[in-house]
Design a protein around this motif. Structure first.
Motif, mmCIF file in Angstrom:
data_model
loop_
_atom_site.group_PDB
_atom_site.id
_atom_site.type_symbol
_atom_site.label_atom_id
_atom_site.label_comp_id
_atom_site.label_asym_id
_atom_site.label_seq_id
_atom_site.Cartn_x
_atom_site.Cartn_y
_atom_site.Cartn_z
ATOM 1 N N SER A 191 -10.857 -57.323 13.527
ATOM 2 C CA SER A 191 -12.038 -57.573 12.688
ATOM 3 C C SER A 191 -13.328 -57.179 13.406
ATOM 4 O O SER A 191 -13.419 -57.231 14.634
ATOM 5 N N GLY A 192 -14.309 -56.780 12.592
ATOM 6 C CA GLY A 192 -15.618 -56.417 13.146
ATOM 7 C C GLY A 192 -15.508 -55.294 14.159
ATOM 8 O O GLY A 192 -14.793 -54.318 13.945
ATOM 9 N N LYS A 193 -16.173 -55.477 15.309
ATOM 10 C CA LYS A 193 -16.180 -54.385 16.292
ATOM 11 C C LYS A 193 -14.818 -54.205 16.976
ATOM 12 O O LYS A 193 -14.553 -53.162 17.572
ATOM 13 N N ASN A 194 -13.928 -55.207 16.863
ATOM 14 C CA ASN A 194 -12.581 -55.054 17.439
ATOM 15 C C ASN A 194 -11.831 -53.877 16.810
ATOM 16 O O ASN A 194 -10.937 -53.298 17.415
ATOM 17 N N ALA A 195 -12.208 -53.539 15.591
ATOM 18 C CA ALA A 195 -11.494 -52.488 14.855
ATOM 19 C C ALA A 195 -11.761 -51.087 15.405
ATOM 20 O O ALA A 195 -11.121 -50.122 14.990
ATOM 21 N N SER A 196 -12.686 -50.964 16.352
ATOM 22 C CA SER A 196 -12.918 -49.633 16.932
ATOM 23 C C SER A 196 -11.783 -49.236 17.870
ATOM 24 O O SER A 196 -11.674 -48.094 18.278
ATOM 25 N N ILE A 197 -10.920 -50.208 18.215
ATOM 26 C CA ILE A 197 -9.726 -49.911 19.028
ATOM 27 C C ILE A 197 -8.545 -49.752 18.062
ATOM 28 O O ILE A 197 -8.122 -50.726 17.441
ATOM 29 N N PRO A 198 -8.005 -48.525 17.918
ATOM 30 C CA PRO A 198 -6.977 -48.296 16.890
ATOM 31 C C PRO A 198 -5.753 -49.215 17.002
ATOM 32 O O PRO A 198 -5.265 -49.726 16.005
ATOM 33 N N HIS A 199 -5.276 -49.440 18.240
ATOM 34 C CA HIS A 199 -4.127 -50.335 18.417
ATOM 35 C C HIS A 199 -4.548 -51.618 19.124
ATOM 36 O O HIS A 199 -3.960 -52.044 20.114
ATOM 37 N N ASP A 278 -17.604 -36.501 11.159
ATOM 38 C CA ASP A 278 -16.893 -37.716 11.562
ATOM 39 C C ASP A 278 -15.555 -37.412 12.233
ATOM 40 O O ASP A 278 -14.888 -38.329 12.718
ATOM 41 N N ALA A 279 -15.158 -36.132 12.261
ATOM 42 C CA ALA A 279 -13.860 -35.767 12.856
ATOM 43 C C ALA A 279 -13.772 -36.196 14.315
ATOM 44 O O ALA A 279 -12.693 -36.481 14.820
ATOM 45 N N LYS A 280 -14.927 -36.280 14.978
ATOM 46 C CA LYS A 280 -14.908 -36.698 16.394
ATOM 47 C C LYS A 280 -14.506 -38.170 16.547
ATOM 48 O O LYS A 280 -14.136 -38.599 17.642
ATOM 49 N N TYR A 281 -14.589 -38.924 15.467
ATOM 50 C CA TYR A 281 -14.190 -40.337 15.522
ATOM 51 C C TYR A 281 -12.734 -40.553 15.099
ATOM 52 O O TYR A 281 -12.269 -41.683 14.998
ATOM 53 N N PHE A 282 -12.051 -39.459 14.786
ATOM 54 C CA PHE A 282 -10.647 -39.524 14.356
ATOM 55 C C PHE A 282 -9.793 -39.174 15.574
ATOM 56 O O PHE A 282 -9.734 -38.017 15.973
ATOM 57 N N THR A 283 -9.172 -40.191 16.183
ATOM 58 C CA THR A 283 -8.610 -39.986 17.525
ATOM 59 C C THR A 283 -7.077 -40.012 17.574
ATOM 60 O O THR A 283 -6.493 -40.063 18.652
ATOM 61 N N GLY A 319 -8.234 -42.205 10.028
ATOM 62 C CA GLY A 319 -9.033 -43.337 10.488
ATOM 63 C C GLY A 319 -10.256 -42.834 11.221
ATOM 64 O O GLY A 319 -10.258 -41.714 11.735
ATOM 65 N N ILE A 320 -11.297 -43.642 11.239
ATOM 66 C CA ILE A 320 -12.454 -43.316 12.083
ATOM 67 C C ILE A 320 -12.837 -44.561 12.879
ATOM 68 O O ILE A 320 -12.793 -45.683 12.370
ATOM 69 N N TYR A 321 -13.178 -44.328 14.145
ATOM 70 C CA TYR A 321 -13.445 -45.429 15.075
ATOM 71 C C TYR A 321 -14.755 -45.173 15.788
ATOM 72 O O TYR A 321 -14.861 -44.219 16.576
ATOM 73 N N LEU A 322 -15.763 -45.982 15.467
ATOM 74 C CA LEU A 322 -17.066 -45.857 16.120
ATOM 75 C C LEU A 322 -17.099 -46.823 17.297
ATOM 76 O O LEU A 322 -17.084 -48.047 17.088
ATOM 77 N N PRO A 323 -17.086 -46.301 18.528
ATOM 78 C CA PRO A 323 -16.919 -47.148 19.709
ATOM 79 C C PRO A 323 -17.829 -48.374 19.699
ATOM 80 O O PRO A 323 -19.032 -48.263 19.459
ATOM 81 N N LYS A 324 -17.198 -49.521 19.929
ATOM 82 C CA LYS A 324 -17.887 -50.823 20.027
ATOM 83 C C LYS A 324 -18.632 -51.214 18.755
ATOM 84 O O LYS A 324 -19.433 -52.155 18.772
ATOM 85 N N LYS A 325 -18.401 -50.485 17.661
ATOM 86 C CA LYS A 325 -19.100 -50.826 16.420
ATOM 87 C C LYS A 325 -18.136 -51.236 15.326
ATOM 88 O O LYS A 325 -18.153 -52.364 14.846
ATOM 89 N N MET A 326 -17.260 -50.278 14.921
ATOM 90 C CA MET A 326 -16.363 -50.583 13.802
ATOM 91 C C MET A 326 -15.225 -49.584 13.732
ATOM 92 O O MET A 326 -15.227 -48.555 14.415
ATOM 93 N N GLY A 327 -14.249 -49.901 12.924
ATOM 94 C CA GLY A 327 -13.136 -48.986 12.714
ATOM 95 C C GLY A 327 -12.642 -49.097 11.288
ATOM 96 O O GLY A 327 -12.763 -50.159 10.655
#
Ligand SMILES: [Mn+2]
Length: 353
Positions: A191-199, A278-283, A319-327
């Motif tokens: 949840s929240g910023k935790n979602a920036s970590i895919p696993h 946003d492709a740079k956030y797709f890891t 998926g897109i993951y914005l470091p320390k912000k959201m996923g």
């Protein structure tokens, strides 16, 4: 079984699959025998497959579909296998094993008994064979997904009861168990910023407001399911909603592009193109086959060599993951036929709970 045709084509006398540990799991034995205990499966090039199991597993093995069972005597596993092969007159000059699952210590013990045999790696042949599902497998897979869908919906209904991420994961595990299923992997509740970590792995963290990624799978009769939904908790910002809707549009478009004959790498590249900046956030990869293993062929990545075939079952999960912000991740599992059949039913419209 037509897997034997592969052995014939490659001039392999015998394929050998092993689960050496009484507490271990072998997707190979599950696949061929619908048996998940300790033992060795011998698949000769043309004779009937034979399962060798320790005495304590005999009754369990009899419930599987390979009925040709021998009980292991007190000797070492490979000694018994060698003896059985001799007695039954099974040719074993060339033996196929899966290097991916045969550990080094297992291989050393094996080679001691089969010094002269030529060993061939059949990992990839086996993976490719399994990528296309039979009608029987599809029936089991559909049932598994209907259970997973119902557990997910029940979780949504009860969401106001949960305080922490662990509460949600525990509820989903309990509801899956009640229906006789294991979870395929520890459920991801980020949840929240935790979602920036895919696993991400939850650690009793309080449910944060904002977007929350829920990645959940169960194993039913040996077959895995996989699904991710991103929901909103309490309230989401306009920016989060806009990103979510953008990703959803792309995910739907990609499902529409999934057709028999399409190259998996093309589908992945199409995702990159649609994501634009946003492709740079797709890891991670765009998706993976699912079956007796959670991740199997086809692989939807840039280096993939596979082409989509009728009755392949796989995920589509941009998926897109914005470091320390959201996923955000949206994952459906589909069967590819004339039209893709979507197995994961929970709504993809953004729910706010
Ligand atoms: Mn997945």
């Amino acid at each position: 079984m037509s897997f034997q045709k592969i052995l014939q084509g490659k001039k392999i006398d015998l394929a050998l699959f092993i689960n050496p540990s009484s507490s271990g799991h072998s997707h190979e034995l599950v696949y061929f025998c619908q048996y998940d205990g300790c033992g060795a499966l011998l698949v000769p090039r043309s004779a009937k497959p034979l399962l060798i199991v320790p005495k304590m597993f005999e009754e369990q093995a009899q419930k599987g579909i390979v009925k040709n069972i021998r009980v292991l005597d007190k000797k070492k596993l490979f000694e018994s296998i060698k003896e059985t092969i001799k007695k039954q007159g099974i040719p074993a000059r060339t033996i196929g094993i899966c290097f991916q699952t045969f550990t080094h210590s297992l291989y050393t013990a094996f080679k001691k008994e089969f010094r002269k045999a030529k060993i061939v790696d059949i990992t990839n042949d086996f993976l490719q064979y399994r990528a296309v599902k039979s009608p029987k497998e599809i029936a089991v897979i559909k049932k598994g997904f209907s259970i997973a869908n119902s557990v997910f919906e029940k979780t949504m209904k009860n969401f106001s009861d949960f305080r922490t991420e662990s509460d949600v994961a525990a509820f989903m595990l309990y509801e899956s168990k009640k229906q006789g299923c294991e979870v395929s992997f520890p459920t991801i509740i980020a949840s929240g910023k935790n979602a920036s970590i895919p696993h991400y792995f939850e650690a009793q963290s309080k449910l944060n407001s904002g977007l929350c990624v829920i990645d959940f799978g169960i194993r039913f009769k040996g077959y895995n399911t996989d699904m991710t939904r991103t929901i909103g908790i309490k309230k989401v910002t306009e920016h989060e909603r806009q990103k979510y809707n953008m990703l959803l549009k792309i995910q739907k478009k990609l499902i529409g592009q999934a057709r028999i004959g399409i190259k998996c790498a093309d589908l992945y590249n199409s995702c990159l193109a649609l994501l634009k900046t946003d492709a740079k956030y797709f890891t991670h990869g765009l998706g993976h086959g699912i079956g007796v293993q959670l991740h199997e062929l086809p692989n939807l990545s840039s280096s993939s060599k596979e082409i989509l075939k009728n009755n392949m079952v796989f995920t589509i999960e941009p998926g897109i993951y914005l470091p320390k912000k959201m996923g955000i991740r949206i994952e459906d599992s589909i069967i590819i036929q004339k039209k893709p059949i979507i197995l994961t039913k929970p709504t993809k419209e953004l729910r706010i709970l």
